[in-house]
Design a protein around this motif. Structure first.
Motif, PDB file in Angstrom:
ATOM      1  N   THR A 174      29.523  46.552  33.702  1.00  0.00           N
ATOM      2  CA  THR A 174      30.718  46.225  34.477  1.00  0.00           C
ATOM      3  C   THR A 174      30.419  45.008  35.340  1.00  0.00           C
ATOM      4  N   THR A 175      31.480  44.320  35.770  1.00  0.00           N
ATOM      5  CA  THR A 175      31.328  43.044  36.469  1.00  0.00           C
ATOM      6  C   THR A 175      32.089  43.055  37.789  1.00  0.00           C
ATOM      7  N   ILE A 176      31.448  42.544  38.833  1.00  0.00           N
ATOM      8  CA  ILE A 176      32.122  42.383  40.119  1.00  0.00           C
ATOM      9  C   ILE A 176      33.176  41.296  39.990  1.00  0.00           C
ATOM     10  N   HIS A 177      34.387  41.576  40.466  1.00  0.00           N
ATOM     11  CA  HIS A 177      35.462  40.589  40.397  1.00  0.00           C
ATOM     12  C   HIS A 177      35.119  39.418  41.320  1.00  0.00           C
ATOM     13  N   PRO A 178      34.934  38.213  40.776  1.00  0.00           N
ATOM     14  CA  PRO A 178      34.489  37.080  41.608  1.00  0.00           C
ATOM     15  C   PRO A 178      35.498  36.675  42.683  1.00  0.00           C
ATOM     16  N   LYS A 179      36.782  37.010  42.480  1.00  0.00           N
ATOM     17  CA  LYS A 179      37.811  36.620  43.448  1.00  0.00           C
ATOM     18  C   LYS A 179      38.138  37.735  44.439  1.00  0.00           C
ATOM     19  N   LYS A 180      37.397  38.838  44.341  1.00  0.00           N
ATOM     20  CA  LYS A 180      37.667  39.959  45.237  1.00  0.00           C
ATOM     21  C   LYS A 180      36.419  40.380  46.000  1.00  0.00           C
ATOM     22  N   ILE A 181      35.649  39.381  46.399  1.00  0.00           N
ATOM     23  CA  ILE A 181      34.475  39.621  47.245  1.00  0.00           C
ATOM     24  C   ILE A 181      34.865  39.299  48.680  1.00  0.00           C
ATOM     25  N   TYR A 182      34.805  40.283  49.554  1.00  0.00           N
ATOM     26  CA  TYR A 182      35.230  40.122  50.947  1.00  0.00           C
ATOM     27  C   TYR A 182      34.052  40.406  51.856  1.00  0.00           C
ATOM     28  N   LEU A 183      33.709  39.444  52.710  1.00  0.00           N
ATOM     29  CA  LEU A 183      32.602  39.603  53.657  1.00  0.00           C
ATOM     30  C   LEU A 183      33.025  39.016  54.991  1.00  0.00           C
ATOM     31  N   GLN A 184      33.297  39.888  55.968  1.00  0.00           N
ATOM     32  CA  GLN A 184      33.802  39.442  57.262  1.00  0.00           C
ATOM     33  C   GLN A 184      33.302  40.336  58.391  1.00  0.00           C
ATOM     34  N   HIS A 185      33.417  39.816  59.605  1.00  0.00           N
ATOM     35  CA  HIS A 185      33.143  40.598  60.808  1.00  0.00           C
ATOM     36  C   HIS A 185      34.165  41.723  60.893  1.00  0.00           C
ATOM     37  N   TYR A 186      33.754  42.867  61.449  1.00  0.00           N
ATOM     38  CA  TYR A 186      34.644  44.022  61.481  1.00  0.00           C
ATOM     39  C   TYR A 186      35.934  43.761  62.246  1.00  0.00           C
TER      40      TYR A 186
END
Length: 268
Positions: A174-186
């Protein structure tokens, strides 16, 4: 969208509170989504995992029968001899990775089948063990193919992405969706299971509101065209119960009241 999703939302909210020491320290949220998850599930890998589980954990004389029946369900191809309702042209805008008709051989499970929901638990069990036991990540939650990891170090989370990607590809194909990676401060919040989780509050997401409204409008259109059948009424009631089931847990009374009273045409 009922009790299980509500528990999942509350769990992620609790993880953020704990990791940030009740919003007094920095922490970050990594959210990942798998690309075309149900359509990419490898049936050979799935059956191998399921068969191993039954042989190891299920001590009963009928376990061979259970394995045989589940093998038939897993390897059944729902695209063969299927009945297509409506116009197939309605699917023209559907991405290929959202349809079983475009899945690779021996890949893909039908979305919505109760058995598919159970089988995905077996399929994804190894990634849960990898994250929690091998990587020793404490604040980790997953609902089907939506992953959320909370950690005080943003770079640590950023460096996790290729590790998770490699494991998912090599072990589960399976593959991580490249356009649905979210990394942010809480403090920026995170969208999860139809809600937006923010410090001290959880909102219904705009997408959930739109889907709720569209479900009502679609049924109104049916009512304008002809009298809804019993099956259509039951399907619509089930859909409404699903949306209302999750929305009732949050501050949405006014929204629910307005949506139903102002938009529902009284086709019952």
């Amino acid at each position: 969208m009922g009790k299980c999703t509500h528990i999942g939302i509350q769990r992620i909210d609790r993880f953020i509170r704990q990791c940030s020491s009740n919003y007094t320290k920095d922490c970050y949220i990594l959210k990942l989504d798998l690309q075309g998850f149900f359509m990419s599930i490898n049936k050979n890998i799935l059956f191998e995992k399921f068969e191993q589980f039954i042989k190891e954990k299920y001590h009963h004389p009928d376990k061979d029968l259970i394995i045989k029946l589940c093998k038939q369900v897993i390897f059944n191809d729902p695209t063969k001899n299927c009945i297509i309702k409506g116009n197939k042209s309605n699917w023209d805008a559907l991405p290929p990775n959202k349809s079983l008709f475009h899945s690779q051989p021996n890949c893909g499970l039908p979305i919505g089948n109760l058995t598919s929901q159970v089988f995905t638990t077996f399929y994804m069990d190894s990634i849960d063990h990898f994250v929690k036991h091998d990587l020793k990540i404490r604040y980790y939650g997953r609902y089907v193919d939506d992953f959320v990891i909370v950690h005080e170090n943003k770079e640590y989370l950023r460096n996790l992405i290729p590790k998770l990607s490699e494991y998912l590809q090599s072990e589960l194909q399976t593959t991580i969706h490249p356009k649905k990676i979210y990394l942010q401060h809480y403090c920026k919040g995170v969208k999860f299971l139809g809600t937006v989780i923010l410090p001290n509050r959880i909102y219904i997401s705009d997408r959930t509101k739109d889907n709720f409204y569209n479900a009502i409008e679609n049924q109104n259109q049916i009512a304008r065209d002809h009298k809804p059948t019993k099956e259509q009424q039951q399907a619509f009631q089930s859909s409404m119960n699903s949306y209302l089931g999750i929305m009732k847990h949050y501050k949405s009374y006014k929204l629910r009241k307005e949506m139903l009273s102002e938009n529902l045409s009284g086709w019952w």
